[in-house]
Structure formats: structure tokens, C-alpha cells
Design an enzyme around this catalytic site. Structure first.
Site, PDB file in Angstrom:
ATOM      1  N   ASP A  79      99.367 -84.491 -76.598  1.00 19.35           N
ATOM      2  CA  ASP A  79      98.756 -84.776 -78.033  1.00 19.35           C
ATOM      3  C   ASP A  79      99.320 -83.773 -79.109  1.00 19.35           C
ATOM      4  O   ASP A  79      98.969 -82.788 -79.501  1.00 19.35           O
ATOM      5  CB  ASP A  79      97.354 -84.321 -77.797  1.00 19.35           C
ATOM      6  CG  ASP A  79      96.483 -85.151 -77.034  1.00 19.35           C
ATOM      7  OD1 ASP A  79      96.276 -86.311 -77.247  1.00 19.35           O
ATOM      8  OD2 ASP A  79      96.337 -84.632 -75.768  1.00 19.35           O
ATOM      9  N   ASP A 169     107.412 -72.039 -65.700  1.00 16.45           N
ATOM     10  CA  ASP A 169     108.873 -72.273 -65.875  1.00 16.45           C
ATOM     11  C   ASP A 169     109.811 -71.036 -66.193  1.00 16.45           C
ATOM     12  O   ASP A 169     110.834 -70.823 -66.081  1.00 16.45           O
ATOM     13  CB  ASP A 169     109.214 -73.470 -66.566  1.00 16.45           C
ATOM     14  CG  ASP A 169     108.457 -74.741 -66.523  1.00 16.45           C
ATOM     15  OD1 ASP A 169     107.995 -74.762 -65.281  1.00 16.45           O
ATOM     16  OD2 ASP A 169     108.458 -75.638 -67.091  1.00 16.45           O
TER      17      ASP A 169
HETATM   18  O1  F6P Z   1     106.145 -77.103 -67.524  1.00  9.98           O
HETATM   19  C1  F6P Z   1     105.617 -76.861 -66.507  1.00  9.98           C
HETATM   20  C2  F6P Z   1     105.618 -77.908 -65.410  1.00  9.98           C
HETATM   21  O2  F6P Z   1     105.045 -77.823 -64.422  1.00  9.98           O
HETATM   22  C3  F6P Z   1     107.325 -78.356 -65.072  1.00  9.98           C
HETATM   23  O3  F6P Z   1     107.702 -77.285 -64.084  1.00  9.98           O
HETATM   24  C4  F6P Z   1     107.261 -79.717 -64.600  1.00  9.98           C
HETATM   25  O4  F6P Z   1     108.340 -80.311 -64.558  1.00  9.98           O
HETATM   26  C5  F6P Z   1     106.204 -80.267 -65.308  1.00  9.98           C
HETATM   27  O5  F6P Z   1     105.333 -79.054 -65.847  1.00  9.98           O
HETATM   28  C6  F6P Z   1     105.118 -81.175 -64.703  1.00  9.98           C
HETATM   29  O6  F6P Z   1     104.439 -81.765 -65.770  1.00  9.98           O
HETATM   30  P1  F6P Z   1     103.085 -82.903 -65.111  1.00  9.98           P
HETATM   31  O7  F6P Z   1     101.878 -82.022 -64.778  1.00  9.98           O
HETATM   32  O8  F6P Z   1     102.838 -83.737 -66.551  1.00  9.98           O
HETATM   33  O9  F6P Z   1     103.518 -83.506 -64.095  1.00  9.98           O
END
Ligand code: F6P
Length: 390
Positions: A79, A169
Site C-alpha cells: 500500500d 533482512d
Molecule cells: O523483506 C522481508 C522478506 O521476508 C524477505 O526476506 C522476503 O524476500 C520477502 O519479505 C517475502 O515477502 P512476502 O511475505 O510478501 O512473501
């Protein structure tokens, strides 16, 4: 003299991570108890600002949160008020600037400053909020923010914001560590310990894929803590022959198993990252994943040794924060409340060495912090014989 700030909004945005509730608790308790400010929680990140979803946070209703995972406010990683996904009359997805809506809701709730808890995407949005020139109720022009080192300046016509760095991260610029990273790393290390015993019993190559997007911090630190034999990072493109060579070399020494930690963003030399999914509505639309399986197929074919893959996924983001993340989240939250109360906007709480300090949001939004190839932890791992496939 700067006007006293009495009412602040607090939002958590982007992917969740352990320690968010510790921050919410700390901001609220310090804001109310130390600075006499009221805290209004904004639901589901920037979505709550766009749709006006607010609820009051008090010392009582944030009590008992420090050990809990997730965020009681909810969050969203799609968002963006400056690029908000909307389906138009023709059924097509288009992106609109809905900042006017944000501004109207912000004013309606009588907010005088915003505390944004998030990663690089959130800090970039927060930096953009600051730049937008719509009059801000209750924030006098005379607030003296010393932001000389940045292109973000404050005046009567901006939204005053303070940031708190969050992400498993650990890739946010301007802070040495983000909260959430230590918990993700602990989960990944525990998983590696478990994979070690079964790898050794079955004489297999066990490949564990971690999260981390374009940065290899989780893979690197978990790989070192869990005694990984091969660690593959986005920052150090690998060669398949080198990975296989290490596995075979271990075999010839009687070590009939190998542990490989591969970051989801790792890629072979000259190759691409593996994209699992594209989410068009999301600001960063790529979802990585799949390199572990790809590698397992190739290593098994080349070495003849059985490979298995474990993708840790969202286990790294869920559950209770470690003691380190609870403490860091608490320190960041208290600092954010202090900055808001002092009218010191455009700043983000950051860990520099052992101290929590204020840095500019512009600095934090100015690019990802990735693993340098000559990082000291990389060098330490190499000294012990760990391979990076390069
Ligand atoms: O940025 C945090 C994170 O967990 C990354 O390590 C990963 O690539 C991404 O978000 C996953 O996103 P989602 O929860 O949208 O699958």
C-alpha cells in the site's frame, strides 16, 4: 520555541518481523509516560493512513506485548500512497497517487507527527511524505530541524516523521543492525543444527534456503553459526563446479555429507536470481525463491550424491523475538518517542556500534546495505575452510 508535540501516529509497514510489538510497546509507554504524548495506532501500515483506520494506544493496552511476535497493528507491503494499486473501470491495474487522502486522514485524526516502523521501502515512502508540500496542522514553521546533510527539509508544509528500522533482512542503510534480524538468524541456525544430524546419518547434501531478498546477511550469519560447509550469497555469484568440488572434496576426506546455506537472492555467475512470484500491486514486486531446489538438482546430477532442500520461508519472520531483538526494539522505540517529542523529525533511530543514535531518514532510504565481498565475517568463514562457491 518549538510547539510541544502532543499526539503522534504510529504505523508498522512492510513485511512483519519479530520485535515489532516490542517497538509499539516502547514508543507508547515512553511517549505517554515520559513525554506526555498521546499515541494513535494506524492499522495495516500505510493502508490505515489511506483509509483512516486508527485506534488509540495506551500504556495499558500495549502491556504484556514484549514477547509476542507479529504486530498488533497489522502491516502491509503493497500500500504505497504514492503508487497505490487500483483496478480501473476497464478492469486494468493502475497506480495512483493518493497522498491527498493520507493528508486528509492525518489531519482528521489531529496527528502532529508520524512514527514509521519499517524497512527500506517504508523509509523511502516516509522520505517522500516529508517532501510533499501540504500544510501540516500543528507543526509550526519555526521547528528547527538540523537536516543540513540531507535533501529532506522541514517546514510548515510537511508531514513530520520519525523512523524505526525493521527487517529480518538487515539490509537497511544507516544502521548497523535492524531488529528482527537476530530472531531470523536464530531460527535459521536452529534449523541448520537439525539438518546437520540428519545429513550426517544419510550421507546427503542438505541445502537450506534462507530469506533476505538481495542481501545475504541471514545466510551468512546462520551459515557461520551453524557450521555450514558452503554459503552462497547474492553478493558473491557462485560457480556450480566450485560448489560440487567442495562437496566431492569433503567426501574424499570421509565427510560424507555437506551443509549448504543458500540465500534466496543467490545466483550463479552470469545467471539470474530465481523469481518465485511477481506481485504487481507490491512496490517491490519480485518474490524470490527456488534457487535451493535448482541447486539441489544440479549438484545431485553432477556429484551423484543425494541432495535434499529445506526452504525456511516465513518461519524466519514469525514467532517470539529473541532477547536481543526485544531489547533493540525497546531501545529504538524509546529513541523514536524522544525524537518525536523533541520535534527532531526526518530522523530514524539507528544502532551505531553499541549506541542507539539518530540518523536521517534520507540516509536510510538511500540504498540497500549489502554484504561486502571482503566482509570480516566472510573472511573469518573462509579462514575456517567454508566455501562461497566463488
Ligand atoms: O523483506 C522481508 C522478506 O521476508 C524477505 O526476506 C522476503 O524476500 C520477502 O519479505 C517475502 O515477502 P512476502 O511475505 O510478501 O512473501
Amino acid at each position: 520555541m518549538a510547539k510541544k508535540i502532543r499526539r503522534i501516529g504510529l504505523l508498522t509497514a512492510g513485511g512483519d518481523c519479530p520485535g515489532l510489538n516490542a517497538v509499539i510497546r516502547a514508543v507508547t509507554k515512553a511517549a505517554a509516560g515520559v513525554h506526555g504524548m498521546q499515541v494513535i495506532g494506524i492499522e495495516d501500515g500505510f493502508a490505515g493512513l489511506i483509509h483512516g483506520k486508527f485506534r488509540e494506544l495506551t500504556a495499558q493496552n500495549v502491556s504484556g506485548l514484549i514477547q509476542t511476535g507479529g504486530t498488533i497493528l497489522g502491516t502491509s507491503n503493497r500500500d504505497n500512497p504514492f503508487k497505490y494499486p487500483v483496478t480501473n473501470d476497464r478492469g486494468e491495474l493502475e497506480f495512483r497517487d493518493v497522498f491527498d487522502q493520507v493528508r486528509a486522514n492525518y489531519d482528521k485524526a489531529h496527528l502532529e507527527a508520524l512514527v514509521a516502523v519499517g524497512g527500506d521501502g517504508t523509509m523511502a515512502m516516509t522520505a517522500e511524505m516529508i517532501k510533499r508540500g501540504i500544510p501540516c496542522v500543528g507543526v509550526p514553521k519555526t521547528i528547527d530541524n538540523d537536516l543540513a546533510a540531507t535533501d529532506v527539509t522541514f517546514g510548515f508544509d510537511t508531514v513530520p516523521c520519525v523512523g524505526v528500522p525493521k527487517t529480518i533482512d538487515n539490509d537497511l542503510a544507516a544502521t548497523d543492525v535492524t531488529f528482527g534480524f537476530d530472531t531470523a538468524l536464530t531460527v535459521a541456525t536452529e534449523a541448520l543444527d537439525r539438518l546437520h544430524t540428519t545429513a550426517s546419518s544419510h550421507h546427503r547434501v542438505m541445502i537450506m534456503e534462507t530469506m533476505g531478498r538481495y542481501a545475504g546477511w541471514i545466510a551468512l550469519y546462520a551459515g557461520v553459526a551453524g557450521g555450514g560447509d558452503i554459503i552462497l550469497l547474492p553478493e558473491l555469484p557462485f560457480r556450480l563446479d566450485r560448489v560440487c568440488q567442495k562437496v566431492l572434496e569433503r567426501n574424499s576426506r570421509g565427510k560424507r555429507f555437506s551443509i549448504v546455506v543458500v540465500a534466496e537472492g543467490a545466483r550463479p555467475e552470469g545467471g539470474e536470481m530465481v523469481v518465485r512470484k511477481v506481485i504487481k500491486e507490491s512496490t517491490d514486486s519480485l518474490r524470490l525463491g527456488g534457487i535451493g531446489q535448482q541447486l539441489a538438482d544440479q549438484v545431485e546430477e553432477r556429484t551423484g550424491i543425494e541432495c535434499r532442500v529445506t526452504v525456511l520461508g516465513h518461519l524466519q519472520r514469525g514467532g517470539s523475538p529473541t532477547a536481543f531483538d526485544r531489547i533493540l526494539g525497546t531501545r529504538f522505540g524509546v529513541k523514536a518517542a524522544e525524537l518525536a517529542a523533541a520535534g527532531d523529525f526526518g530522523k530514524m533511530a539507528a544502532l551505531k556500534g553499541l549506541r542507539v543514535e539518530a540518523v536521517t531518514i534520507a540516509e536510510a532510504a538511500g540504498g540497500l546495505r549489502r554484504v561486502e565481498p571482503d566482509n570480516e565475517v566472510v573472511r573469518a568463514a573462509r579462514a575456517l575452510g567454508t566455501a562461497f562457491g566463488d
